[in-house]
Design a protein around this motif. Structure first.
Motif, short mmCIF file in Angstrom:
data_model
loop_
_atom_site.label_atom_id
_atom_site.label_comp_id
_atom_site.label_asym_id
_atom_site.label_seq_id
_atom_site.Cartn_x
_atom_site.Cartn_y
_atom_site.Cartn_z
N LEU A 286 0.77 -1.18 -0.03
CA LEU A 286 0.14 -0.08 -0.08
C LEU A 286 0.93 1.23 0.12
O LEU A 286 1.90 1.10 0.50
N MET A 287 0.44 2.34 -0.54
CA MET A 287 0.89 3.34 -0.49
C MET A 287 0.07 4.67 -0.23
O MET A 287 -1.15 4.50 -0.35
N SER A 288 0.64 5.44 0.62
CA SER A 288 -0.38 6.83 1.05
C SER A 288 -0.54 7.80 -0.28
O SER A 288 0.05 7.67 -1.11
N LEU A 289 -1.66 8.66 0.26
CA LEU A 289 -1.72 9.40 -0.69
C LEU A 289 -0.69 10.41 -1.17
O LEU A 289 -0.46 10.95 -2.34
N ASN A 290 0.06 10.85 -0.12
CA ASN A 290 1.28 11.62 -0.26
C ASN A 290 2.21 10.76 -1.41
O ASN A 290 2.76 11.47 -2.47
N ASN B 180 -7.58 13.05 -5.69
CA ASN B 180 -8.85 12.89 -5.10
C ASN B 180 -9.88 13.10 -6.11
O ASN B 180 -10.95 12.43 -6.12
N ALA B 181 -9.90 14.23 -6.99
CA ALA B 181 -10.70 14.62 -8.14
C ALA B 181 -10.82 13.42 -9.43
O ALA B 181 -12.06 12.81 -9.68
N LEU B 182 -9.61 12.89 -9.53
CA LEU B 182 -9.61 11.75 -10.68
C LEU B 182 -10.35 10.52 -9.87
O LEU B 182 -11.11 9.80 -10.40
N ARG B 183 -10.05 10.26 -8.78
CA ARG B 183 -10.61 9.09 -7.93
C ARG B 183 -12.04 9.24 -7.90
O ARG B 183 -12.69 8.15 -8.10
#
Length: 68
Positions: A11-15, A29-32
């Motif tokens: 897993l990787m963080s949002l950062n 976040n917009a793409l997701r």
């Protein structure tokens, strides 16, 4: 295809996702939310992560889709 490092966390963080894609957190976040980026894994009430191989595959798709 992006080489997978077996020592890398799954897993990787949002950062981390922002860093490897060169996108901002808000762009990811917009793409997701639009269904154009891999779904997040909810780890807690305020914590989410992304599956590393899914983010790497998304990057590979972007590379493959560029104009020659």
């Amino acid at each position: 295809m992006t080489p997978h490092n077996d020592n890398a966390p799954r897993l990787m963080s949002l950062n981390d996702a922002a860093r490897v894609t060169s996108l901002s957190r808000s762009q990811i976040n917009a793409l997701r939310l639009a269904g154009l980026f891999p779904s997040a894994v909810r780890l807690g009430e305020r914590r989410l992560a992304f599956v590393r191989t899914e983010v790497e595959a998304w990057i590979d798709e972007k590379i493959a889709g560029r104009a020659a």
